[in-house]
Design a protein around this motif. Sequence first.
Motif, mmCIF file in Angstrom:
data_model
loop_
_atom_site.group_PDB
_atom_site.id
_atom_site.type_symbol
_atom_site.label_atom_id
_atom_site.label_comp_id
_atom_site.label_asym_id
_atom_site.label_seq_id
_atom_site.Cartn_x
_atom_site.Cartn_y
_atom_site.Cartn_z
ATOM 1 N N ASN A 264 44.861 32.856 14.749
ATOM 2 C CA ASN A 264 46.107 32.250 14.270
ATOM 3 C C ASN A 264 45.900 31.481 12.976
ATOM 4 O OD1 ASN A 264 47.504 33.159 16.601
ATOM 5 N ND2 ASN A 264 46.728 31.402 17.761
ATOM 6 N N ARG A 265 44.677 31.548 12.438
ATOM 7 C CA ARG A 265 44.312 30.839 11.207
ATOM 8 C C ARG A 265 44.623 29.345 11.301
ATOM 9 N NH1 ARG A 265 43.157 33.003 6.506
ATOM 10 N NH2 ARG A 265 42.291 30.901 6.298
ATOM 11 N N ASN A 266 44.361 28.769 12.480
ATOM 12 C CA ASN A 266 44.539 27.331 12.643
ATOM 13 C C ASN A 266 43.487 26.590 11.828
ATOM 14 O OD1 ASN A 266 46.702 27.484 14.460
ATOM 15 N ND2 ASN A 266 45.295 27.836 16.174
ATOM 16 N N PRO A 267 43.860 25.502 11.170
ATOM 17 C CA PRO A 267 42.896 24.757 10.364
ATOM 18 C C PRO A 267 41.969 23.916 11.233
ATOM 19 C CG PRO A 267 44.994 23.615 10.356
ATOM 20 C CD PRO A 267 45.220 24.900 11.105
ATOM 21 N N ALA A 268 41.002 23.299 10.582
ATOM 22 C CA ALA A 268 40.097 22.368 11.256
ATOM 23 C C ALA A 268 40.582 20.945 11.018
ATOM 24 C CB ALA A 268 38.671 22.540 10.726
ATOM 25 N N PHE A 269 40.265 20.068 11.964
ATOM 26 C CA PHE A 269 40.627 18.662 11.862
ATOM 27 C C PHE A 269 39.358 17.821 12.003
ATOM 28 C CE2 PHE A 269 44.241 20.951 13.576
ATOM 29 C CZ PHE A 269 45.301 20.489 12.815
ATOM 30 N N GLY A 270 39.287 16.758 11.216
ATOM 31 C CA GLY A 270 38.114 15.900 11.295
ATOM 32 C C GLY A 270 38.470 14.463 10.969
ATOM 33 N N GLY A 271 37.713 13.541 11.537
ATOM 34 C CA GLY A 271 37.947 12.137 11.265
ATOM 35 C C GLY A 271 36.685 11.319 11.438
ATOM 36 N N PHE A 272 36.611 10.193 10.736
ATOM 37 C CA PHE A 272 35.435 9.324 10.753
ATOM 38 C C PHE A 272 35.887 7.882 10.568
ATOM 39 C CE2 PHE A 272 32.600 6.863 7.989
ATOM 40 C CZ PHE A 272 31.434 6.824 8.743
ATOM 41 N N VAL A 273 35.299 6.977 11.381
ATOM 42 C CA VAL A 273 35.570 5.551 11.263
ATOM 43 C C VAL A 273 34.249 4.804 11.318
ATOM 44 C CG1 VAL A 273 36.738 3.539 12.251
ATOM 45 C CG2 VAL A 273 37.837 5.784 12.367
ATOM 46 N N ASN A 274 34.058 3.858 10.401
ATOM 47 C CA ASN A 274 32.846 3.036 10.348
ATOM 48 C C ASN A 274 33.249 1.556 10.467
ATOM 49 O OD1 ASN A 274 29.857 3.001 9.848
ATOM 50 N ND2 ASN A 274 30.468 1.716 8.126
ATOM 51 N N PHE A 275 32.706 0.871 11.490
ATOM 52 C CA PHE A 275 33.011 -0.538 11.730
ATOM 53 C C PHE A 275 31.824 -1.387 11.280
ATOM 54 C CE2 PHE A 275 35.107 2.034 14.954
ATOM 55 C CZ PHE A 275 36.413 1.581 14.920
ATOM 56 N N ASP A 276 32.066 -2.307 10.348
ATOM 57 C CA ASP A 276 31.022 -3.223 9.897
ATOM 58 C C ASP A 276 31.054 -4.468 10.769
ATOM 59 O OD1 ASP A 276 30.306 -1.488 7.830
ATOM 60 O OD2 ASP A 276 31.795 -2.353 6.476
ATOM 61 N N LEU A 277 30.144 -4.554 11.715
ATOM 62 C CA LEU A 277 30.098 -5.692 12.628
ATOM 63 C C LEU A 277 29.534 -6.929 11.951
ATOM 64 C CD1 LEU A 277 28.791 -3.844 15.817
ATOM 65 C CD2 LEU A 277 31.167 -4.271 15.129
ATOM 66 N N ILE A 278 28.564 -6.727 11.064
ATOM 67 C CA ILE A 278 27.975 -7.811 10.276
ATOM 68 C C ILE A 278 27.934 -7.346 8.825
ATOM 69 C CG2 ILE A 278 25.934 -9.244 9.879
ATOM 70 C CD1 ILE A 278 25.181 -8.853 12.802
ATOM 71 N N GLY A 279 28.409 -8.189 7.901
ATOM 72 C CA GLY A 279 28.409 -7.823 6.498
ATOM 73 C C GLY A 279 29.413 -6.728 6.195
ATOM 74 N N SER A 280 29.250 -6.066 5.062
ATOM 75 C CA SER A 280 30.147 -4.992 4.657
ATOM 76 C C SER A 280 29.398 -3.998 3.784
ATOM 77 C CB SER A 280 31.341 -5.556 3.875
ATOM 78 O OG SER A 280 32.141 -4.496 3.369
ATOM 79 N N GLU A 281 29.707 -2.708 3.977
ATOM 80 C CA GLU A 281 29.115 -1.656 3.145
ATOM 81 C C GLU A 281 30.174 -0.692 2.628
ATOM 82 O OE1 GLU A 281 26.518 1.016 5.118
ATOM 83 O OE2 GLU A 281 27.678 1.094 6.980
ATOM 84 N N GLU A 282 31.426 -1.113 2.673
ATOM 85 C CA GLU A 282 32.515 -0.237 2.248
ATOM 86 C C GLU A 282 32.822 -0.423 0.766
ATOM 87 O OE1 GLU A 282 33.359 1.950 4.353
ATOM 88 O OE2 GLU A 282 32.361 1.015 6.065
ATOM 89 N N GLY A 283 33.637 0.481 0.237
ATOM 90 C CA GLY A 283 34.098 0.363 -1.131
ATOM 91 C C GLY A 283 33.626 1.459 -2.064
ATOM 92 N N LEU A 284 32.816 2.411 -1.547
ATOM 93 C CA LEU A 284 32.325 3.505 -2.369
ATOM 94 C C LEU A 284 32.693 4.843 -1.735
ATOM 95 C CD1 LEU A 284 28.762 2.141 -3.241
ATOM 96 C CD2 LEU A 284 30.783 2.137 -4.725
ATOM 97 N N TRP A 285 32.447 5.923 -2.484
ATOM 98 C CA TRP A 285 32.735 7.265 -1.987
ATOM 99 C C TRP A 285 31.851 7.609 -0.793
ATOM 100 C CZ3 TRP A 285 30.073 12.053 -4.242
ATOM 101 C CH2 TRP A 285 30.561 13.211 -3.646
ATOM 102 N N LEU A 286 30.540 7.308 -0.893
ATOM 103 C CA LEU A 286 29.587 7.599 0.162
ATOM 104 C C LEU A 286 28.802 6.337 0.506
ATOM 105 C CD1 LEU A 286 28.235 11.043 -1.155
ATOM 106 C CD2 LEU A 286 29.974 10.668 0.610
ATOM 107 N N TYR A 287 27.879 6.473 1.472
ATOM 108 C CA TYR A 287 27.082 5.341 1.937
ATOM 109 C C TYR A 287 25.648 5.460 1.423
ATOM 110 C CZ TYR A 287 30.983 4.467 5.109
ATOM 111 O OH TYR A 287 32.224 4.211 5.624
ATOM 112 N N GLY A 288 24.885 4.390 1.600
ATOM 113 C CA GLY A 288 23.469 4.364 1.256
ATOM 114 C C GLY A 288 22.681 3.690 2.362
ATOM 115 N N THR A 289 21.366 3.757 2.275
ATOM 116 C CA THR A 289 20.533 3.123 3.293
ATOM 117 C C THR A 289 19.906 1.835 2.770
ATOM 118 O OG1 THR A 289 18.739 4.633 2.671
ATOM 119 C CG2 THR A 289 20.050 5.232 4.575
ATOM 120 N N TYR A 290 19.038 1.932 1.779
ATOM 121 C CA TYR A 290 18.443 0.719 1.223
ATOM 122 C C TYR A 290 19.483 0.009 0.349
ATOM 123 C CZ TYR A 290 13.996 2.474 2.884
ATOM 124 O OH TYR A 290 12.979 2.942 3.687
#
Length: 431
Positions: free
Chosen positions: A208-234
């Motif tokens: 039926n050519r149904n599309p794919a669905f996807g979702g992602f949520v990241n919760f910062d419990l301490i501090g913050s790492e949001e605000g960019l296109w992707l994430y980093g480690t160090y």
Amino acid sequence: MKRSSQASLGLALFLSSASSYAISVPLGTDQATLNLNLQLQPQFLVNQAGTPDGMNPSYDLFLRRARVNFNGNVGKNISYLFQFDNANFGKFGNLTGRVILQDAWIGWAPTGIDGGTVVYVDAGLLYIPISRHVLTYTTNFVTADLQTDGFRLPNSSFPAFRDLGVQVRGWAFDKKLGFRGGVYEGYTPFDQAAGTCATGGAGCITPNRNPAFGGFVNFDLIGSEEGLWLYGTYKWGTSPILSVSVAGNYQSLALKNAFGSLTDQKLLATGLYLDLPMTEQAELVVDATVYLNGNGTGSPNTGTGFAAAVGYRYGFIAPYVAYDYFQSSSCDAGSLSPSDLAICRASVDTADSRNFKAGVNLFFNKNLNHLNIEFGTNHGLSAYGPSSITGAGYVPTSLDPLTPGGPRRAFTNSLANPTFKSLLVQWTVTL
């Protein structure tokens, strides 16, 4: 030659100098910006038992990544990114050009691109929201490269886990919550072997050519790492960060199970990330993800995966260890006929993974210029060792003869086979 305790020696000399500078291109207006980034990752790879006869290590020098990236903003509401990549150029001696459009998207933020709460509507060639680990800059992993053995997208043509789609992406609550999710092209009949999808639709996946669905949520419990296109480690900071994440992907009737029947594609991931700085000169980093893969009954790619890495940076040096695991789901004898049970048992456990890495990251200019040296043991399916030698013009005969004096056997991904080792050194250069 016995291989019961041997390992595939993969010496991946990953020459990685991650210089994440951006070259600003003047446009003659203050209403738009254009930045140019260049990234190179030469890699030297040695795989034990990787020669055609399986008796000696193979050696390979190639460009793991060669990227040109254009990005910028238009006014206060639009961001864009275009990236070209010639991945694995020269691998196995193949110098055929394979430059592809790796990323191409434009994002509109109706309330602006700055602030503690930002919502983009992105359209184009986008990252599939598989996990936080996958949504990480390629110059800022704990290990030398992405850990991919724990999750499975069988028979897909997604270039480096990108797909065409439309998504909502951004951050909220003063950059304490990151999110993205949308509708993507997903699997199509194009991903099947030629002739499988007959005229009239018989044998087609996604009928039926149904599309794919996807979702992602990241919760910062301490501090913050949001605000960019992707994430980093160090992070190279002084404030700790602790986040937990969850991601899900689904597409109806996108695959076929072990018995040839249509089945849904499902992937659920939960992750944990910790950056614990002691001072600006030292930080502990943990990146761990659990994957639940649903690719149909009897599929060797249905099962539980796990990927984790721990690194400790002191000054310019960061030793680390990592582990990748995948175990396919067993067959349910109570719900399958004897013939289906036999098919199921012949399929499962043929693509399991038990892969360990230990290495050191040498930083010359933080993540802008660094060198990875990494040793690994690879058991079953792996990105290194004999299982990584595909498209080389041969399949290593790395296993002992089935009967004494008989021909040596081609490598398979079964855990019944020996463990193979790998060593890599990577230098990534991004300007």
